[in-house]
Design a protein around this motif. Structure first.
Motif, PDB file in Angstrom:
ATOM      1  N   GLU A   1       0.836  -1.203   0.000  1.00 57.01           N
ATOM      2  CA  GLU A   1       0.000   0.000   0.000  1.00 57.01           C
ATOM      3  C   GLU A   1       0.875   1.260   0.000  1.00 57.01           C
ATOM      4  OE1 GLU A   1      -3.751   2.222   0.414  1.00 57.01           O
ATOM      5  OE2 GLU A   1      -2.919   0.514  -0.663  1.00 57.01           O
ATOM      6  N   ALA A   2       1.962   1.238   0.766  1.00 55.23           N
ATOM      7  CA  ALA A   2       2.880   2.381   0.782  1.00 55.23           C
ATOM      8  C   ALA A   2       3.519   2.575  -0.591  1.00 55.23           C
ATOM      9  CB  ALA A   2       3.965   2.165   1.841  1.00 55.23           C
ATOM     10  N   HIS A   3       3.867   1.464  -1.223  1.00 53.42           N
ATOM     11  CA  HIS A   3       4.476   1.535  -2.550  1.00 53.42           C
ATOM     12  C   HIS A   3       3.482   2.087  -3.569  1.00 53.42           C
ATOM     13  CE1 HIS A   3       7.344   0.593  -5.666  1.00 53.42           C
ATOM     14  NE2 HIS A   3       6.455  -0.159  -6.298  1.00 53.42           N
ATOM     15  N   ARG A   4       2.252   1.592  -3.522  1.00 52.75           N
ATOM     16  CA  ARG A   4       1.215   2.087  -4.439  1.00 52.75           C
ATOM     17  C   ARG A   4       0.985   3.573  -4.249  1.00 52.75           C
ATOM     18  NH1 ARG A   4      -3.467   4.074  -4.243  1.00 52.75           N
ATOM     19  NH2 ARG A   4      -3.551   3.868  -1.972  1.00 52.75           N
ATOM     20  N   PHE A   5       0.906   3.983  -2.996  1.00 49.30           N
ATOM     21  CA  PHE A   5       0.623   5.381  -2.684  1.00 49.30           C
ATOM     22  C   PHE A   5       1.762   6.281  -3.164  1.00 49.30           C
ATOM     23  CE2 PHE A   5      -0.247   8.758   0.669  1.00 49.30           C
ATOM     24  CZ  PHE A   5      -1.442   9.167   0.101  1.00 49.30           C
ATOM     25  N   ALA A   6       3.014   5.819  -3.000  1.00 46.82           N
ATOM     26  CA  ALA A   6       4.168   6.598  -3.455  1.00 46.82           C
ATOM     27  C   ALA A   6       4.221   6.672  -4.976  1.00 46.82           C
ATOM     28  CB  ALA A   6       5.454   5.971  -2.913  1.00 46.82           C
ATOM     29  N   ILE A   7       3.994   5.530  -5.639  1.00 48.37           N
ATOM     30  CA  ILE A   7       4.053   5.497  -7.104  1.00 48.37           C
ATOM     31  C   ILE A   7       2.977   6.398  -7.704  1.00 48.37           C
ATOM     32  CG2 ILE A   7       3.578   4.033  -9.106  1.00 48.37           C
ATOM     33  CD1 ILE A   7       6.358   3.670  -8.091  1.00 48.37           C
ATOM     34  N   THR A   8       1.777   6.362  -7.150  1.00 49.46           N
ATOM     35  CA  THR A   8       0.679   7.200  -7.651  1.00 49.46           C
ATOM     36  C   THR A   8       1.040   8.682  -7.548  1.00 49.46           C
ATOM     37  OG1 THR A   8      -0.937   5.541  -6.969  1.00 49.46           O
ATOM     38  CG2 THR A   8      -1.768   7.743  -7.394  1.00 49.46           C
ATOM     39  N   PHE A   9       1.603   9.047  -6.410  1.00 51.48           N
ATOM     40  CA  PHE A   9       1.986  10.454  -6.206  1.00 51.48           C
ATOM     41  C   PHE A   9       3.129  10.840  -7.149  1.00 51.48           C
ATOM     42  CE2 PHE A   9       4.152  13.715  -3.347  1.00 51.48           C
ATOM     43  CZ  PHE A   9       3.313  14.737  -3.771  1.00 51.48           C
ATOM     44  N   HIS A  10       4.088   9.923  -7.313  1.00 47.64           N
ATOM     45  CA  HIS A  10       5.215  10.208  -8.197  1.00 47.64           C
ATOM     46  C   HIS A  10       4.739  10.400  -9.635  1.00 47.64           C
ATOM     47  CE1 HIS A  10       8.605   9.053 -10.873  1.00 47.64           C
ATOM     48  NE2 HIS A  10       9.246   9.893 -10.078  1.00 47.64           N
ATOM     49  N   ARG A  11       3.808   9.576 -10.087  1.00 53.49           N
ATOM     50  CA  ARG A  11       3.297   9.714 -11.458  1.00 53.49           C
ATOM     51  C   ARG A  11       2.592  11.045 -11.653  1.00 53.49           C
ATOM     52  NH1 ARG A  11       1.012   3.540 -11.896  1.00 53.49           N
ATOM     53  NH2 ARG A  11       2.978   2.554 -12.524  1.00 53.49           N
TER      54      ARG A  11
END
Length: 600
Positions: A525-535
């Motif tokens: 979930e942390a990875h998904r949240f970071a990737i979404t924000f980075h995109r």
């Protein structure tokens, strides 16, 4: 979803006729459906796949063969579908489980018939009443019958020849008054059969004949001054009145009606069924049905009506429901009553179904809480924590070739995501792709703020990364004087190893452990949240224009506007109120002053 060549060939040969269709995977039937036009209905699965939900798409992906059966009418298709669902119990069809057999009250086909309960209905000439969804309800009726009538309970063959030959002797039941002793010819068959006729009427919901019988007997006994016997008949009459008072719903004018009600949530539907004869409920059933393909209430109710009517052998011509439902059954009317006695009857069914839903959802919530507590206790044991990790925070970094470095923090409370506590971080002090320094920055910023606000600290910190990132998180905690107050661990992606600060050997938790699965879920979930924000940051970066350089306007505000409106031109066209709604009055003033200065 595109159909395979073999399926495409099958679709070409489907008829434009009413009937049923069966979907097969490698192992057998997985779904049975009905259709007014088989070709149109089956083709829609493949032609409109983008409109289907996930469960339906999963069904379609498994189809390897299609078979169909043509029938004359939609009603025939409806009934055939129901029979095939019961026969094959396909994975993707909702159905009532047949593992449970309901009891009947049976008037046995014999001389001096016994009245017994049974779960085995056989074609032996006996008369069966039921089935009863509740054994308790059935026993109430049996107790009433046994209190009213002296019936035999023995299994002797009471043929005239056996009785005349004196083969039997009266038992204890005779001596305590529960039986009149037909085995020794102490009770005549005609009187016994008169009782059986009254019992049949009671079981059919008609108490009038039995009540009139006991009234006449009571009156006659009183006229002959046999007051003790009159009192005994009065007690039996009171039993019938009490039973009828508990059973009568609204009006004796309501005869032979089936009542169904339904309510549902995302995963389950809850239904209630009442069978009413002469104003009295003689059958009732409440049940929970798990959805298979996100079926609508109308679809579920139509299926369950047919199944329950078959299960309870109903021949009612009138059905009351709380929602509109298309039911192609011959000579059966389906209505949603709004007023009067029928509405009161429907409201009673709705009370039952809403109570069932509340009870089931409450139980599920308790079970869920219990599961979450068990998982946290397992994690406490696996990670050797001193307290239950009710509050967990996990950090992850994300960058693309050094551009737009960002980080995320997700928060889980009581083993569930607490999304209002999620946080994004713009990396401010680090230049280039330095995950270690970025980890130090975001951990420092997060817990310095919690300390400044005197906010609760987590019971566990998870770092998505190996020893390097974990070491920098520990350094941040030490610099904030939090080291030793909050346990912190790192999880390495490749082998799902758990690292403790200062320990070179990783901890390997059992792959099937609930605590490891929760750690993985939090990390993902942390990875998904970071990737979404980075995109979103990266996308906003490609939209960089003059608005990102307005003095007094932060990068986050500029990105927010660009991501939503896509161009500076559209932002310029916004009114002050529209801008203020997005970024506040102060920043709206800065933006409008900037564009006004350009035009002057």
């Amino acid at each position: 979803m595109p159909a395979s060549d073999s399926i495409k060939e099958k679709l070409k040969h489907l008829p434009n006729r009413p009937g049923i269709y069966k979907f097969f995977d490698e192992n057998g039937i997985i779904y049975v459906g009905k259709a007014v036009d088989i070709r149109k209905r089956v083709s829609s699965y493949f032609n409109k796949s983008t409109q289907h939900n996930n469960k339906t798409r999963q069904l379609i992906s498994r189809i390897r063969n299609i078979e169909f059966t043509i029938v004359d009418t939609e009603a025939d298709a409806f009934l055939l579908e129901n029979n095939l669902i019961k026969q094959y119990q396909p994975k993707y069809n909702i159905l009532l489980k047949d593992g449970k057999t309901y009891p009947y009250i049976c008037i046995v086909n014999e001389r001096f018939p016994r009245v017994i309960s049974t779960r085995n209905k056989i074609n032996d000439g006996s008369r069966y009443f039921g089935p009863y969804a509740s054994v308790t309800a059935m026993n109430v009726v049996l107790d009433l019958i046994r209190a009213l009538y002296p019936l035999r309970t023995c299994t002797y063959n009471l043929s005239p020849e056996n009785i005349l030959a004196g083969k039997f002797r009266v038992c204890l039941e005779y001596h305590i008054g529960n039986c009149k002793g037909p085995c020794e010819n102490l009770y005549d068959e005609e009187s016994y059969n008169q009782h059986i006729l009254q019992i049949r009427n009671i079981l059919s919901g008609n108490l009038a004949i039995a009540k009139n019988f006991f009234k006449e007997k009571m009156t006659l006994a009183a006229q002959e001054f046999q007051f003790e016997q009159a009192h005994a008949f009065k007690q039996k009459l009171d039993l019938l009145d009490s039973f009828q008072a508990k059973s009568t719903v609204v009006s004796n004018m309501l005869t032979n009606i089936d009542v169904f009600s339904i309510t549902s949530n995302e995963k389950c539907a809850f239904l209630n069924y009442l069978k009413v004869v002469n104003g009295a409920i003689i059958q009732t059933q409440s049940l929970e049905v798990h959805k298979k393909l996100e079926e609508t209430d109308e679809e579920i109710l139509a299926t369950i009506i047919v199944q329950l009517r078959h299960e309870f052998e109903s021949d009612s011509r009138e059905i009351l429901t709380n929602i509109e439902v298309k039911l192609p059954l011959n000579n059966v009317t389906v209505t949603v009553p709004q007023i009067g006695d029928k509405r009161k009857l429907l409201d009673l069914s709705l009370k039952n179904v809403l109570y069932l839903r509340k009870e089931k959802e409450s139980t599920q919530e308790k079970n869920k809480d219990s599961n979450e507590l068990r998982i946290m206790e397992t994690m406490k044991k696996d990670l050797k924590l001193t307290e239950l990790p009710r509050h967990i925070e996990c950090f992850d970094n994300s960058n693309f070739q050094g551009d737009n470095p960002v980080a995320s923090m997700v928060c889980f409370k009581n083993a569930k995501p607490s999304k209002k506590d999620y946080r994004h971080f713009h990396i401010k002090t680090v230049v280039g792709p330095d995950d270690f320094a970025s980890m130090y920055e975001i951990v420092t910023r997060r817990y310095k703020r919690l300390l400044d606000e005197a906010a609760p600290l987590p019971q566990l910190i998870i770092i998505d990364g190996g020893k390097g990132q974990l070491g920098m998180a520990v350094k941040a905690l030490k610099d904030l004087d939090l080291w030793g107050r909050i346990p912190v661990v790192g999880i390495a992606k490749r082998l799902e190893e758990i690292f403790y600060p200062g320990d070179n050997l990783p901890l390997y938790i059992d792959k099937k452990s609930e605590s490891l699965r929760l750690i993985q879920r939090i990390r993902n979930e942390a990875h998904r949240f970071a990737i979404t924000f980075h995109r979103s940051r990266r996308d906003a970066g490609t939209l960089k224009t003059e608005i990102t350089d307005i003095k007094g306007l932060g990068a986050a505000t500029a990105e927010k506007l660009l991501l939503k409106y896509k161009s500076v031109k559209k932002i310029k066209e916004l009114t002050f109120d529209e801008l203020a709604a997005e970024v506040g009055k102060h920043k709206a003033t800065i933006i409008q002053n900037y564009f006004s200065g350009q035009n002057s």
